[in-house]
Motif scaffolding. Sequence first.
Motif, PDB file in Angstrom:
ATOM      1  N   ASP A 143       0.846  -1.199   0.000  1.00  0.00           N
ATOM      2  CA  ASP A 143       0.000   0.000   0.000  1.00  0.00           C
ATOM      3  C   ASP A 143       0.875   1.241   0.000  1.00  0.00           C
ATOM      4  OD1 ASP A 143      -2.634  -0.860  -0.086  1.00  0.00           O
ATOM      5  OD2 ASP A 143      -2.749  -1.190   2.079  1.00  0.00           O
ATOM      6  N   GLY A 144       0.335   2.355  -0.495  1.00  0.00           N
ATOM      7  CA  GLY A 144       1.001   3.639  -0.373  1.00  0.00           C
ATOM      8  C   GLY A 144       2.169   3.864  -1.298  1.00  0.00           C
ATOM      9  N   LEU A 145       2.358   3.013  -2.283  1.00  0.00           N
ATOM     10  CA  LEU A 145       3.468   3.199  -3.214  1.00  0.00           C
ATOM     11  C   LEU A 145       3.143   4.312  -4.203  1.00  0.00           C
ATOM     12  CD1 LEU A 145       4.340  -0.526  -4.090  1.00  0.00           C
ATOM     13  CD2 LEU A 145       5.545   0.979  -2.490  1.00  0.00           C
ATOM     14  N   PRO A 146       4.158   4.934  -4.805  1.00  0.00           N
ATOM     15  CA  PRO A 146       3.890   5.933  -5.849  1.00  0.00           C
ATOM     16  C   PRO A 146       3.026   5.349  -6.960  1.00  0.00           C
ATOM     17  CG  PRO A 146       6.212   5.956  -5.214  1.00  0.00           C
ATOM     18  CD  PRO A 146       5.594   4.765  -4.528  1.00  0.00           C
ATOM     19  N   ASP A 147       2.161   6.174  -7.533  1.00  0.00           N
ATOM     20  CA  ASP A 147       1.226   5.701  -8.562  1.00  0.00           C
ATOM     21  C   ASP A 147       1.933   4.991  -9.707  1.00  0.00           C
ATOM     22  OD1 ASP A 147      -0.839   6.736  -7.098  1.00  0.00           O
ATOM     23  OD2 ASP A 147      -1.036   8.572  -8.289  1.00  0.00           O
ATOM     24  N   ALA A 148       3.134   5.436 -10.041  1.00  0.00           N
ATOM     25  CA  ALA A 148       3.851   4.848 -11.172  1.00  0.00           C
ATOM     26  C   ALA A 148       4.205   3.383 -10.942  1.00  0.00           C
ATOM     27  CB  ALA A 148       5.123   5.642 -11.450  1.00  0.00           C
ATOM     28  N   LEU A 149       4.222   2.950  -9.676  1.00  0.00           N
ATOM     29  CA  LEU A 149       4.596   1.569  -9.368  1.00  0.00           C
ATOM     30  C   LEU A 149       3.392   0.666  -9.145  1.00  0.00           C
ATOM     31  CD1 LEU A 149       7.578   2.113  -6.898  1.00  0.00           C
ATOM     32  CD2 LEU A 149       7.642   1.749  -9.371  1.00  0.00           C
ATOM     33  N   VAL A 150       2.204   1.231  -9.158  1.00  0.00           N
ATOM     34  CA  VAL A 150       1.000   0.453  -8.870  1.00  0.00           C
ATOM     35  C   VAL A 150       0.421  -0.098 -10.166  1.00  0.00           C
ATOM     36  CG1 VAL A 150      -1.330   0.511  -7.915  1.00  0.00           C
ATOM     37  CG2 VAL A 150       0.496   1.829  -6.827  1.00  0.00           C
ATOM     38  N   THR A 151       0.261  -1.421 -10.208  1.00  0.00           N
ATOM     39  CA  THR A 151      -0.342  -2.074 -11.373  1.00  0.00           C
ATOM     40  C   THR A 151      -1.829  -2.275 -11.121  1.00  0.00           C
ATOM     41  OG1 THR A 151       1.722  -3.271 -11.734  1.00  0.00           O
ATOM     42  CG2 THR A 151      -0.224  -4.061 -12.917  1.00  0.00           C
ATOM     43  N   VAL A 152      -2.642  -1.790 -12.017  1.00  0.00           N
ATOM     44  CA  VAL A 152      -4.092  -1.934 -11.876  1.00  0.00           C
ATOM     45  C   VAL A 152      -4.542  -3.162 -12.664  1.00  0.00           C
ATOM     46  CG1 VAL A 152      -6.343  -0.866 -12.247  1.00  0.00           C
ATOM     47  CG2 VAL A 152      -4.353   0.552 -11.653  1.00  0.00           C
ATOM     48  N   PRO A 153      -5.130  -4.185 -11.983  1.00  0.00           N
ATOM     49  CA  PRO A 153      -5.561  -5.376 -12.715  1.00  0.00           C
ATOM     50  C   PRO A 153      -6.682  -5.056 -13.688  1.00  0.00           C
ATOM     51  CG  PRO A 153      -6.386  -5.402 -10.456  1.00  0.00           C
ATOM     52  CD  PRO A 153      -5.432  -4.248 -10.551  1.00  0.00           C
ATOM     53  N   PRO A 154      -6.771  -5.792 -14.784  1.00  0.00           N
ATOM     54  CA  PRO A 154      -7.840  -5.524 -15.756  1.00  0.00           C
ATOM     55  C   PRO A 154      -9.203  -5.766 -15.126  1.00  0.00           C
ATOM     56  CG  PRO A 154      -6.743  -7.618 -16.220  1.00  0.00           C
ATOM     57  CD  PRO A 154      -5.940  -6.951 -15.167  1.00  0.00           C
ATOM     58  N   PRO A 155     -10.182  -4.955 -15.471  1.00  0.00           N
ATOM     59  CA  PRO A 155     -11.522  -5.140 -14.887  1.00  0.00           C
ATOM     60  C   PRO A 155     -12.142  -6.455 -15.339  1.00  0.00           C
ATOM     61  CG  PRO A 155     -11.594  -3.560 -16.697  1.00  0.00           C
ATOM     62  CD  PRO A 155     -10.138  -3.865 -16.449  1.00  0.00           C
ATOM     63  N   ILE A 156     -12.983  -7.012 -14.497  1.00  0.00           N
ATOM     64  CA  ILE A 156     -13.706  -8.231 -14.858  1.00  0.00           C
ATOM     65  C   ILE A 156     -14.818  -7.850 -15.834  1.00  0.00           C
ATOM     66  CG2 ILE A 156     -15.218 -10.054 -13.966  1.00  0.00           C
ATOM     67  CD1 ILE A 156     -13.559  -9.893 -11.366  1.00  0.00           C
ATOM     68  N   PRO A 157     -14.923  -8.544 -16.961  1.00  0.00           N
ATOM     69  CA  PRO A 157     -15.948  -8.205 -17.958  1.00  0.00           C
ATOM     70  C   PRO A 157     -17.348  -8.159 -17.355  1.00  0.00           C
ATOM     71  CG  PRO A 157     -14.400  -9.800 -18.855  1.00  0.00           C
ATOM     72  CD  PRO A 157     -14.066  -9.671 -17.398  1.00  0.00           C
ATOM     73  N   ASP A 158     -18.130  -7.224 -17.828  1.00  0.00           N
ATOM     74  CA  ASP A 158     -19.510  -7.062 -17.347  1.00  0.00           C
ATOM     75  C   ASP A 158     -20.293  -8.358 -17.509  1.00  0.00           C
ATOM     76  OD1 ASP A 158     -19.029  -4.453 -16.703  1.00  0.00           O
ATOM     77  OD2 ASP A 158     -19.903  -3.627 -18.552  1.00  0.00           O
ATOM     78  N   GLY A 159     -21.085  -8.666 -16.513  1.00  0.00           N
ATOM     79  CA  GLY A 159     -21.997  -9.797 -16.596  1.00  0.00           C
ATOM     80  C   GLY A 159     -21.454 -11.107 -16.059  1.00  0.00           C
ATOM     81  N   LEU A 160     -20.125 -11.200 -15.841  1.00  0.00           N
ATOM     82  CA  LEU A 160     -19.576 -12.475 -15.366  1.00  0.00           C
ATOM     83  C   LEU A 160     -19.861 -12.699 -13.885  1.00  0.00           C
ATOM     84  CD1 LEU A 160     -16.175 -13.033 -17.199  1.00  0.00           C
ATOM     85  CD2 LEU A 160     -18.481 -13.788 -17.794  1.00  0.00           C
ATOM     86  N   ILE A 161     -19.922 -11.630 -13.107  1.00  0.00           N
ATOM     87  CA  ILE A 161     -20.346 -11.750 -11.709  1.00  0.00           C
ATOM     88  C   ILE A 161     -21.757 -11.187 -11.614  1.00  0.00           C
ATOM     89  CG2 ILE A 161     -19.924 -11.059  -9.325  1.00  0.00           C
ATOM     90  CD1 ILE A 161     -16.986 -10.913  -9.910  1.00  0.00           C
ATOM     91  N   LEU A 162     -22.716 -12.027 -11.256  1.00  0.00           N
ATOM     92  CA  LEU A 162     -24.109 -11.603 -11.218  1.00  0.00           C
ATOM     93  C   LEU A 162     -24.307 -10.555 -10.124  1.00  0.00           C
ATOM     94  CD1 LEU A 162     -25.868 -15.061 -11.692  1.00  0.00           C
ATOM     95  CD2 LEU A 162     -25.490 -13.275 -13.395  1.00  0.00           C
ATOM     96  N   PRO A 163     -25.147  -9.566 -10.396  1.00  0.00           N
ATOM     97  CA  PRO A 163     -25.300  -8.447  -9.443  1.00  0.00           C
ATOM     98  C   PRO A 163     -25.776  -8.873  -8.064  1.00  0.00           C
ATOM     99  CG  PRO A 163     -26.951  -8.348 -11.194  1.00  0.00           C
ATOM    100  CD  PRO A 163     -25.953  -9.358 -11.614  1.00  0.00           C
ATOM    101  N   GLN A 164     -26.660  -9.893  -7.989  1.00  0.00           N
ATOM    102  CA  GLN A 164     -27.153 -10.304  -6.675  1.00  0.00           C
ATOM    103  C   GLN A 164     -26.045 -10.919  -5.826  1.00  0.00           C
ATOM    104  OE1 GLN A 164     -27.995 -11.551  -9.646  1.00  0.00           O
ATOM    105  NE2 GLN A 164     -28.974 -13.579  -9.536  1.00  0.00           N
ATOM    106  N   ALA A 165     -25.118 -11.628  -6.479  1.00  0.00           N
ATOM    107  CA  ALA A 165     -23.984 -12.193  -5.740  1.00  0.00           C
ATOM    108  C   ALA A 165     -23.019 -11.089  -5.330  1.00  0.00           C
ATOM    109  CB  ALA A 165     -23.265 -13.232  -6.597  1.00  0.00           C
TER     110      ALA A 165
END
Length: 314
Positions: A143-165
């Motif tokens: 946590d707290g590292l400079p933004d340049a060192l933070v890797t953002v994982p790709p978002p999970i495609p819409d619809g793969l996790i159902l909204p109720q879950a």
Amino acid sequence: MSFDRASSGRDRTSLYSEITSRIITELEAGRLPWVQPWGRSDVGAGLGLPQNASTGRRYSGINILILWGAVFHHGFSGQTWLTFRQALALGGSVCKGERGTTVVYADRFVPDEARRRARETGEDAQSIPFLKRFTVFNTDQCDGLPDALVTVPPPIPDGLILPQAERLIRATGASLRIGGDKAYYSPALDYIQVPRPESYFEPINWHRTALHELGHWSGHPSRLNRNLSGSYGSKLYGQEELVAEMTSAFTCASLGIVPTVRHADYIGSWIEVLRDDDRAIIRAASAASKAADYLLGFLPETEGDHGQHGQEAA
């Protein structure tokens, strides 16, 4: 500086054995540690060699295989690593409860006695090879590292996790980490790990897995206080697995989610538990009902089936 040749030799042999055993385990599982499945949906990081985020130096030799394996198993989103002190020096910190990855540094050392003998005889001093182990953490674990060192994982495609879950998981406040190739609940650190939905042949089955681990989460001492201390293969472990699986089934049904059935290898392990104790299924079903009601209780009354599942005698 003194140098204990015998103890160094034992430590070096132990380290060689550790690393070799790890590679054999990978091979027995059908994976080639030097050919990682980059680009697959359950591997967040892209192709590349691991490197130190502070110095920019690439790791080499066996450390490449060790760190690739860690990225693959934990689902880290990048190939950058730091020691504990390097994270602090960069203004960040290692997240509480995170476990590092052991890498090695190979070098040679000339003992004081060998140096003295070389001076007396005029011969070259004989050096001794050694391995030094140290621990590094993926930048995802910090946590707290400079933004340049933070890797953002790709978002999970819409619809793969159902909204109720998704609403249920968020409502519980459970710490759920998505990535890696294993699903488990850590009672000691109180978090859930599940692979990304894309890594399942049928993404709908992600829900069964996530809710299974959420079932284990419900048994924490601060919640329903079930005994989660059973080791793999024990009767207590098998009983808790039955509870978690039925909790998942009851919760999925209440949320209107229909995953496919478990494979035969899971079913076989449950049969052993039931053959050993003809009351195990009754106790497990009762505990699972309590767990499902507990989880669904986090949702507003308008969502899910909040009816009591009944309390059978144990």
